[in-house]
Enzyme design. Structure first.
Site, PDB file in Angstrom:
ATOM      1  N   ASP A  17      47.305  57.951  27.711  1.00  0.00           N
ATOM      2  CA  ASP A  17      48.807  58.020  28.768  1.00  0.00           C
ATOM      3  C   ASP A  17      48.872  59.522  28.887  1.00  0.00           C
ATOM      4  OD1 ASP A  17      51.337  55.755  28.892  1.00  0.00           O
ATOM      5  OD2 ASP A  17      51.675  57.732  29.127  1.00  0.00           O
TER       6      ASP A  17
ATOM      7  N   CYS B 276      45.159  51.160  39.844  1.00  0.00           N
ATOM      8  CA  CYS B 276      43.785  50.992  40.684  1.00  0.00           C
ATOM      9  C   CYS B 276      43.065  52.359  41.318  1.00  0.00           C
ATOM     10  CB  CYS B 276      44.216  50.051  41.870  1.00  0.00           C
ATOM     11  SG  CYS B 276      44.306  48.380  41.421  1.00  0.00           S
TER      12      CYS B 276
ATOM     13  N   HIS C  49      49.475  49.278  25.635  1.00  0.00           N
ATOM     14  CA  HIS C  49      49.529  50.570  25.039  1.00  0.00           C
ATOM     15  C   HIS C  49      49.108  50.320  23.641  1.00  0.00           C
ATOM     16  CE1 HIS C  49      52.778  52.075  28.250  1.00  0.00           C
ATOM     17  NE2 HIS C  49      52.988  50.826  28.259  1.00  0.00           N
TER      18      HIS C  49
ATOM     19  N   HIS D 172      48.657  46.467  31.697  1.00  0.00           N
ATOM     20  CA  HIS D 172      48.066  47.599  30.608  1.00  0.00           C
ATOM     21  C   HIS D 172      48.686  47.371  29.315  1.00  0.00           C
ATOM     22  CE1 HIS D 172      51.745  49.119  32.747  1.00  0.00           C
ATOM     23  NE2 HIS D 172      52.066  49.767  31.569  1.00  0.00           N
TER      24      HIS D 172
ATOM     25  N   CYS E  69      47.646  50.591  43.879  1.00  0.00           N
ATOM     26  CA  CYS E  69      48.609  51.066  42.748  1.00  0.00           C
ATOM     27  C   CYS E  69      47.853  52.274  41.863  1.00  0.00           C
ATOM     28  CB  CYS E  69      49.049  49.992  41.827  1.00  0.00           C
ATOM     29  SG  CYS E  69      47.922  49.811  40.169  1.00  0.00           S
TER      30      CYS E  69
ATOM     31  N   GLY F  88      60.680  46.580  30.755  1.00  0.00           N
ATOM     32  CA  GLY F  88      60.522  48.080  30.973  1.00  0.00           C
ATOM     33  C   GLY F  88      59.216  48.495  31.435  1.00  0.00           C
TER      34      GLY F  88
ATOM     35  N   HIS G 222      42.948  44.379  39.698  1.00  0.00           N
ATOM     36  CA  HIS G 222      44.555  44.379  39.948  1.00  0.00           C
ATOM     37  C   HIS G 222      45.061  43.373  39.264  1.00  0.00           C
ATOM     38  CE1 HIS G 222      48.402  46.059  40.885  1.00  0.00           C
ATOM     39  NE2 HIS G 222      48.690  44.728  41.329  1.00  0.00           N
TER      40      HIS G 222
HETATM   41  P1  5GP Z   1      55.055  51.018  31.556  1.00  0.00           P
HETATM   42  O1  5GP Z   1      56.444  51.448  31.079  1.00  0.00           O
HETATM   43  O2  5GP Z   1      54.669  50.253  32.749  1.00  0.00           O
HETATM   44  O3  5GP Z   1      54.812  49.670  30.291  1.00  0.00           O
HETATM   45  O4  5GP Z   1      54.106  52.219  31.202  1.00  0.00           O
HETATM   46  C1  5GP Z   1      53.487  52.837  32.207  1.00  0.00           C
HETATM   47  C2  5GP Z   1      52.743  53.936  31.396  1.00  0.00           C
HETATM   48  O5  5GP Z   1      51.741  54.599  32.276  1.00  0.00           O
HETATM   49  C3  5GP Z   1      53.680  54.966  31.055  1.00  0.00           C
HETATM   50  O6  5GP Z   1      53.380  55.313  29.464  1.00  0.00           O
HETATM   51  C4  5GP Z   1      53.195  56.363  31.928  1.00  0.00           C
HETATM   52  O7  5GP Z   1      53.138  57.445  30.934  1.00  0.00           O
HETATM   53  C5  5GP Z   1      51.710  55.911  32.272  1.00  0.00           C
HETATM   54  N1  5GP Z   1      51.456  56.531  33.146  1.00  0.00           N
HETATM   55  C6  5GP Z   1      52.047  56.601  34.643  1.00  0.00           C
HETATM   56  N2  5GP Z   1      51.287  57.133  35.495  1.00  0.00           N
HETATM   57  C7  5GP Z   1      50.271  57.553  34.784  1.00  0.00           C
HETATM   58  C8  5GP Z   1      49.058  58.521  35.333  1.00  0.00           C
HETATM   59  O8  5GP Z   1      49.112  58.743  36.516  1.00  0.00           O
HETATM   60  N3  5GP Z   1      48.088  58.694  34.432  1.00  0.00           N
HETATM   61  C9  5GP Z   1      48.186  58.305  33.010  1.00  0.00           C
HETATM   62  N4  5GP Z   1      46.993  58.635  32.254  1.00  0.00           N
HETATM   63  N5  5GP Z   1      49.268  57.620  32.666  1.00  0.00           N
HETATM   64  C10 5GP Z   1      50.309  57.317  33.437  1.00  0.00           C
HETATM   65 ZN    ZN Z   2      46.408  48.071  40.279  1.00  0.00          ZN
END
Ligand code: 5GP
Ligand code: ZN
Length: 119
Positions: free
Chosen positions: A28, A5, A97, A95, A2, A88, A44
């Protein structure tokens, strides 16, 4: 593997804030607040719902350390975890935020028809 990862493995670049053997904090890519950090276990784990309590026991002080490093402990912050489809969650690797750097809003997240049954 992923995307998170791949970040842990160094295959995808990230702007790191703090790491230890088990956890990593990085900015982010699409910030929703002046400070928007993602905090992940290096192992993971797909989502919060399947996270063992032992992982959370170690993750909690790591998150607090990140907040302190960015001085968010003084001003306040919001911690969000999106779990599954309705939550969402887009990246299926646990993770948190960590959001701050301004007084955050508290928007309505969905129509209230369902919630009205309970209030
Ligand atoms: P989720 O919607 O799964 O709670 O949040 C995923 C978060 O990962 C989003 O805020 C998105 O901007 C962030 N994100 C997705 N791909 C990447 C990446 O390649 N690098 C970084 N730094 N953040 C990412
Ligand atoms: Zn992973």
């Amino acid at each position: 593997m992923c995307i998170f990862c791949k970040i842990v493995a160094g295959e995808v670049p990230s702007n790191k804030v703090l790491e230890n053997e088990e956890f990593l904090a990085f900015h982010d890519i699409n910030p929703k607040a002046p400070i928007h950090i993602l905090i992940i276990p290096k192992q993971h784990i797909k989502d919060f719902q399947s996270t063992p309590p032992e992982v959370m026991a170690k993750m909690t002080p790591f998150i607090q350390e990140v907040a302190k490093l960015l001085e968010l402990d003084k001003t306040g912050y919001r911690l969000i975890v999106n779990n599954g489809k309705d939550g969402g969650q887009e990246v299926m690797h646990l993770h948190f935020h960590l959001l701050g750097g301004a007084k955050l809003e508290w928007p309505q997240l969905a129509p209230l028809e369902e919630a009205k049954k309970y209030v």
